[in-house]
Scaffold this motif. Sequence first.
Motif, PDB file in Angstrom:
ATOM      1  N   ALA A   1    -109.766  50.788  58.614  1.00  0.00           N
ATOM      2  CA  ALA A   1    -108.654  50.476  57.708  1.00  0.00           C
ATOM      3  C   ALA A   1    -108.891  51.098  56.334  1.00  0.00           C
ATOM      4  N   SER A   2    -110.123  51.022  55.820  1.00  0.00           N
ATOM      5  CA  SER A   2    -110.380  51.568  54.483  1.00  0.00           C
ATOM      6  C   SER A   2    -110.628  53.076  54.522  1.00  0.00           C
ATOM      7  N   TRP A   3    -111.366  53.562  55.518  1.00  0.00           N
ATOM      8  CA  TRP A   3    -111.722  54.984  55.558  1.00  0.00           C
ATOM      9  C   TRP A   3    -110.497  55.855  55.835  1.00  0.00           C
ATOM     10  N   PHE A   4    -109.693  55.478  56.829  1.00  0.00           N
ATOM     11  CA  PHE A   4    -108.513  56.289  57.158  1.00  0.00           C
ATOM     12  C   PHE A   4    -107.456  56.221  56.055  1.00  0.00           C
ATOM     13  N   ASP A   5    -107.528  55.181  55.248  1.00  0.00           N
ATOM     14  CA  ASP A   5    -106.579  55.037  54.142  1.00  0.00           C
ATOM     15  C   ASP A   5    -107.039  55.778  52.888  1.00  0.00           C
ATOM     16  N   SER A   6    -108.278  56.296  52.916  1.00  0.00           N
ATOM     17  CA  SER A   6    -108.800  56.933  51.707  1.00  0.00           C
ATOM     18  C   SER A   6    -108.430  58.420  51.689  1.00  0.00           C
TER      19      SER A   6
ATOM     20  N   LEU B   1     -94.035  58.079  71.936  1.00  0.00           N
ATOM     21  CA  LEU B   1     -94.686  57.252  70.908  1.00  0.00           C
ATOM     22  C   LEU B   1     -96.063  57.850  70.638  1.00  0.00           C
ATOM     23  N   ASP B   2     -96.300  58.265  69.395  1.00  0.00           N
ATOM     24  CA  ASP B   2     -97.610  58.779  68.979  1.00  0.00           C
ATOM     25  C   ASP B   2     -98.336  57.620  68.308  1.00  0.00           C
ATOM     26  N   LEU B   3     -99.289  57.062  69.037  1.00  0.00           N
ATOM     27  CA  LEU B   3     -99.958  55.828  68.633  1.00  0.00           C
ATOM     28  C   LEU B   3    -101.226  56.162  67.863  1.00  0.00           C
ATOM     29  N   ALA B   4    -101.353  55.641  66.643  1.00  0.00           N
ATOM     30  CA  ALA B   4    -102.408  56.024  65.697  1.00  0.00           C
ATOM     31  C   ALA B   4    -102.139  57.469  65.264  1.00  0.00           C
ATOM     32  N   CYS B   5    -100.960  57.659  64.671  1.00  0.00           N
ATOM     33  CA  CYS B   5    -100.443  59.003  64.378  1.00  0.00           C
ATOM     34  C   CYS B   5    -100.993  59.592  63.084  1.00  0.00           C
ATOM     35  N   GLY B   6    -101.722  58.788  62.279  1.00  0.00           N
ATOM     36  CA  GLY B   6    -102.218  59.299  60.999  1.00  0.00           C
ATOM     37  C   GLY B   6    -101.069  59.740  60.112  1.00  0.00           C
ATOM     38  N   LYS B   7    -101.194  60.920  59.505  1.00  0.00           N
ATOM     39  CA  LYS B   7    -100.149  61.408  58.600  1.00  0.00           C
ATOM     40  C   LYS B   7     -99.005  62.098  59.337  1.00  0.00           C
TER      41      LYS B   7
ATOM     42  N   SER C   1    -102.403  52.498  59.095  1.00  0.00           N
ATOM     43  CA  SER C   1    -102.591  52.884  57.691  1.00  0.00           C
ATOM     44  C   SER C   1    -101.250  53.037  56.966  1.00  0.00           C
ATOM     45  N   GLU C   2    -101.006  52.148  56.011  1.00  0.00           N
ATOM     46  CA  GLU C   2     -99.760  52.208  55.240  1.00  0.00           C
ATOM     47  C   GLU C   2     -99.670  53.500  54.437  1.00  0.00           C
ATOM     48  N   ASN C   3    -100.796  53.941  53.869  1.00  0.00           N
ATOM     49  CA  ASN C   3    -100.795  55.187  53.091  1.00  0.00           C
ATOM     50  C   ASN C   3    -100.356  56.363  53.947  1.00  0.00           C
ATOM     51  N   SER C   4    -100.922  56.437  55.159  1.00  0.00           N
ATOM     52  CA  SER C   4    -100.576  57.553  56.053  1.00  0.00           C
ATOM     53  C   SER C   4     -99.103  57.505  56.443  1.00  0.00           C
ATOM     54  N   ILE C   5     -98.599  56.310  56.758  1.00  0.00           N
ATOM     55  CA  ILE C   5     -97.191  56.183  57.170  1.00  0.00           C
ATOM     56  C   ILE C   5     -96.263  56.500  55.993  1.00  0.00           C
ATOM     57  N   ASN C   6     -96.616  56.026  54.797  1.00  0.00           N
ATOM     58  CA  ASN C   6     -95.789  56.341  53.623  1.00  0.00           C
ATOM     59  C   ASN C   6     -95.722  57.851  53.395  1.00  0.00           C
ATOM     60  N   TYR C   7     -96.841  58.538  53.642  1.00  0.00           N
ATOM     61  CA  TYR C   7     -96.873  59.996  53.517  1.00  0.00           C
ATOM     62  C   TYR C   7     -95.985  60.638  54.598  1.00  0.00           C
ATOM     63  N   ALA C   8     -96.105  60.155  55.825  1.00  0.00           N
ATOM     64  CA  ALA C   8     -95.390  60.754  56.961  1.00  0.00           C
ATOM     65  C   ALA C   8     -93.879  60.553  56.871  1.00  0.00           C
ATOM     66  N   LYS C   9     -93.451  59.511  56.186  1.00  0.00           N
ATOM     67  CA  LYS C   9     -92.016  59.191  56.128  1.00  0.00           C
ATOM     68  C   LYS C   9     -91.176  60.317  55.518  1.00  0.00           C
TER      69      LYS C   9
ATOM     70  N   ASP D   1     -83.264  62.157  62.188  1.00  0.00           N
ATOM     71  CA  ASP D   1     -82.583  61.315  63.184  1.00  0.00           C
ATOM     72  C   ASP D   1     -83.416  61.070  64.440  1.00  0.00           C
ATOM     73  N   SER D   2     -84.339  62.013  64.734  1.00  0.00           N
ATOM     74  CA  SER D   2     -85.124  61.869  65.968  1.00  0.00           C
ATOM     75  C   SER D   2     -86.637  61.823  65.693  1.00  0.00           C
ATOM     76  N   LEU D   3     -86.991  61.436  64.461  1.00  0.00           N
ATOM     77  CA  LEU D   3     -88.404  61.291  64.100  1.00  0.00           C
ATOM     78  C   LEU D   3     -88.541  60.128  63.122  1.00  0.00           C
ATOM     79  N   HIS D   4     -89.305  59.125  63.528  1.00  0.00           N
ATOM     80  CA  HIS D   4     -89.472  57.933  62.689  1.00  0.00           C
ATOM     81  C   HIS D   4     -90.936  57.518  62.650  1.00  0.00           C
ATOM     82  N   PHE D   5     -91.323  56.875  61.556  1.00  0.00           N
ATOM     83  CA  PHE D   5     -92.701  56.414  61.383  1.00  0.00           C
ATOM     84  C   PHE D   5     -92.718  54.934  61.018  1.00  0.00           C
ATOM     85  N   LYS D   6     -93.723  54.244  61.558  1.00  0.00           N
ATOM     86  CA  LYS D   6     -93.773  52.796  61.340  1.00  0.00           C
ATOM     87  C   LYS D   6     -95.223  52.310  61.290  1.00  0.00           C
ATOM     88  N   VAL D   7     -95.511  51.394  60.369  1.00  0.00           N
ATOM     89  CA  VAL D   7     -96.831  50.748  60.338  1.00  0.00           C
ATOM     90  C   VAL D   7     -96.888  49.790  61.529  1.00  0.00           C
ATOM     91  N   HIS D   8     -97.914  49.952  62.352  1.00  0.00           N
ATOM     92  CA  HIS D   8     -97.987  49.153  63.581  1.00  0.00           C
ATOM     93  C   HIS D   8     -99.436  49.071  64.062  1.00  0.00           C
TER      94      HIS D   8
END
Length: 243
Positions: free
Chosen positions: A10-15, A50-56, A76-84, A89-96
């Motif tokens: 959680a901390s390393w992938f978010d850094s 579904l790309d599970l643990a999709c990172g950025k 990782s919220e940071n990674s999902i916020n970046y990916a958003k 219309d056919s690509l979505h990202f979600k914290v999960h």
Amino acid sequence: MNKNENKWYASWFDSPFYHILYKDRDHTEAETFMSNLTDYLNIPEHGKILDLACGKGRHAVYLNSIGYDVVGADLSENSINYAKQFENDSLHFKVHNMCQPFGETFDAVFNLFTSFGYFENKSDNLATIKAIKANLNDFGFGVIDFMNTEYIIENLVPENTKTVEGIDFLQKRRVENGYIIKDISFTFKGDDYQFQERVKAFSLADFEALFEQAGVYLLDVFGDYKLSKFHKKTSERLIMIFK
């Protein structure tokens, strides 16, 4: 206090340092793998992945660009916020959390580039495979792309330093209590940082036992991103297709 504070990933992938250390990962190889995999699985045109643990979101973006309807999910919220920023219309990202079913079904669920085996709690490994099963439609395939631990352990480099963007990352690797552990330490702007990666050294037999418990069927096993046959001693990857 962050509820994930005690979980290293959680901390390393978010850094930002995680993304600096691994920024030179081979994009072409990854894209070739995605093309080979979707062709092999014969995923229908505009099929849902579904790309599970999709990172950025790099692989999700590429899968979307070759015609698929893709959801990228990551803890990782940071990674999902970046990916958003790449959403359409056919690509979505979600914290999960991948231990839990996503709530809809897909033609394929991909868990790529050793994004499994992080959990301290053993039951989470089985829960993730059960969740992938729940995320698949009647014709869907699950894919876990893991390292071939036997090969990795045999060829483990105990220590090396990698310099990226002027940061000297000291990487120390060992096998302990069934985990492959990498300690990463470096100094940045006068501050010392230490992170650790811990991945359970699952073998094919370990996965087979989990698949049996989860009630899924292992269909194919490949040893690299060109989808060559898996060899326990020489393959770098352990790529498993199941349903």
